[in-house]
Design a protein around this motif. Sequence first.
Motif, short mmCIF file in Angstrom:
data_model
loop_
_atom_site.label_atom_id
_atom_site.label_comp_id
_atom_site.label_asym_id
_atom_site.label_seq_id
_atom_site.Cartn_x
_atom_site.Cartn_y
_atom_site.Cartn_z
N GLY A 61 73.11 -28.06 -36.03
CA GLY A 61 72.26 -27.71 -34.97
C GLY A 61 71.62 -26.67 -34.98
N VAL A 62 71.90 -25.65 -36.09
CA VAL A 62 70.98 -24.47 -36.20
C VAL A 62 70.02 -24.78 -37.45
N ALA A 63 68.89 -24.37 -37.31
CA ALA A 63 68.06 -24.39 -38.65
C ALA A 63 67.64 -23.06 -39.10
N VAL A 64 67.76 -22.69 -40.42
CA VAL A 64 67.38 -21.30 -41.03
C VAL A 64 66.50 -21.64 -42.16
N THR A 65 65.79 -20.60 -42.60
CA THR A 65 64.99 -20.68 -43.98
C THR A 65 65.70 -19.42 -44.75
N ILE A 66 66.01 -19.75 -45.98
CA ILE A 66 66.54 -18.69 -46.87
C ILE A 66 65.64 -18.47 -47.97
N ALA A 67 65.23 -17.17 -48.26
CA ALA A 67 64.63 -17.09 -49.40
C ALA A 67 65.14 -15.73 -50.19
N GLU A 68 64.32 -15.41 -51.20
CA GLU A 68 64.49 -14.00 -51.78
C GLU A 68 63.45 -13.09 -51.79
N ASN A 69 63.80 -11.93 -51.30
CA ASN A 69 62.95 -10.65 -51.21
C ASN A 69 62.34 -10.47 -52.41
N ALA A 70 61.54 -9.52 -52.80
CA ALA A 70 60.84 -8.85 -53.94
C ALA A 70 62.05 -7.94 -54.41
N ASP A 71 62.91 -7.35 -53.46
CA ASP A 71 63.77 -6.22 -54.16
C ASP A 71 65.12 -6.97 -54.34
N SER A 73 66.93 -8.84 -52.54
CA SER A 73 67.82 -8.93 -51.38
C SER A 73 67.48 -10.49 -50.72
N VAL A 74 68.45 -10.95 -49.96
CA VAL A 74 68.44 -12.37 -49.45
C VAL A 74 67.72 -12.39 -47.96
N ASN A 75 66.82 -13.07 -47.69
CA ASN A 75 66.15 -13.15 -46.57
C ASN A 75 66.44 -14.37 -45.59
N VAL A 76 67.07 -14.46 -44.46
CA VAL A 76 67.33 -15.39 -43.48
C VAL A 76 66.54 -15.27 -42.35
N SER A 77 65.80 -16.25 -41.94
CA SER A 77 65.10 -16.49 -40.53
C SER A 77 65.26 -17.64 -39.95
N GLY A 78 65.24 -17.42 -38.79
CA GLY A 78 65.51 -18.62 -37.54
C GLY A 78 65.30 -18.49 -36.37
N THR A 79 65.52 -19.35 -35.50
CA THR A 79 65.27 -19.12 -34.22
C THR A 79 66.38 -19.57 -33.34
N ASN A 80 66.91 -18.77 -32.21
CA ASN A 80 68.12 -18.98 -31.40
C ASN A 80 69.45 -19.22 -32.55
N LEU A 81 69.78 -18.43 -33.45
CA LEU A 81 70.53 -18.71 -34.24
C LEU A 81 72.20 -18.50 -33.65
N ALA A 82 72.90 -19.26 -33.77
CA ALA A 82 74.16 -19.50 -33.04
C ALA A 82 75.24 -19.70 -34.05
N GLY A 83 76.31 -18.75 -34.36
CA GLY A 83 77.28 -19.08 -35.25
C GLY A 83 77.30 -19.11 -36.83
N VAL A 84 76.04 -18.64 -36.98
CA VAL A 84 75.93 -18.51 -38.58
C VAL A 84 76.59 -17.47 -39.22
N LYS A 85 77.34 -18.03 -40.24
CA LYS A 85 78.14 -16.92 -40.87
C LYS A 85 77.62 -16.42 -42.12
N VAL A 86 77.46 -15.01 -42.16
CA VAL A 86 76.95 -14.40 -43.34
C VAL A 86 78.05 -13.38 -44.10
N GLU A 87 78.70 -13.91 -44.96
CA GLU A 87 80.13 -13.40 -45.68
C GLU A 87 81.12 -13.54 -44.44
N ASN A 88 81.85 -12.35 -44.27
CA ASN A 88 82.81 -12.31 -43.29
C ASN A 88 82.20 -11.94 -41.81
N ASN A 89 81.01 -12.08 -41.60
CA ASN A 89 80.14 -11.51 -40.34
C ASN A 89 79.69 -12.94 -39.86
N THR A 90 79.77 -13.01 -38.30
CA THR A 90 79.08 -14.12 -37.63
C THR A 90 77.89 -13.62 -36.85
#
Length: 177
Positions: A61-71, A73-90
């Motif tokens: 039910g959640v849609a995201v786009t994940i890409a690599e930044n020039a530096d 780092s990993v860029n995550v973008s989306g709208t109305n995110l809910a319950g997305v886990k990034v490592e140990n964080n929600t």
Amino acid sequence: MKKSIALVFGALFLFSVANAAVTVTRNGKTSKYENGSTVRVTGQSAATVNYNGVKISVPAGVAVTIAENADGSVNVSGTNLAGVKVENNTVSSSGAVSFSVSPKTKDITVNRGALIVQDASGKTTTVAAGSSFSAAAAAGASSLPAFVNEAVLGENTASQQATQDVEEMLSPSSPRN
């Protein structure tokens, strides 16, 4: 000699393909993508993305786009995110959001919008655009056991510092200004 060089290059090629920097696991199937690829995870079913060592779990039910930044780092973008886990964080958001995650430190930096981050201990923090959330700093801040009274700890620290100041003042070997 030529055969051994060919075997070495062949092994290196297979190793690099087998250890792709971007993997997406959905419904028990893992897809591998080239390093630097842009991955779009739609909300049809839950998926786990491992992008350059950053683990991102996207619920159904959640849609995201994940890409690599020039530096790197990993860029995550989306709208109305809910319950997305990034490592140990929600993480969650109300509206559009874009944030970056450092593969080395796992720090989260919000690029656009506002992000609500809940760490592994359940503490919730709102991070605005231009600000960062450090999981290591959050863990260090709450690393005191529950039985430690922070007020008493503060008093003891002040008492210890006052004692140390007096000892330095009385010591003949203490540096003079």
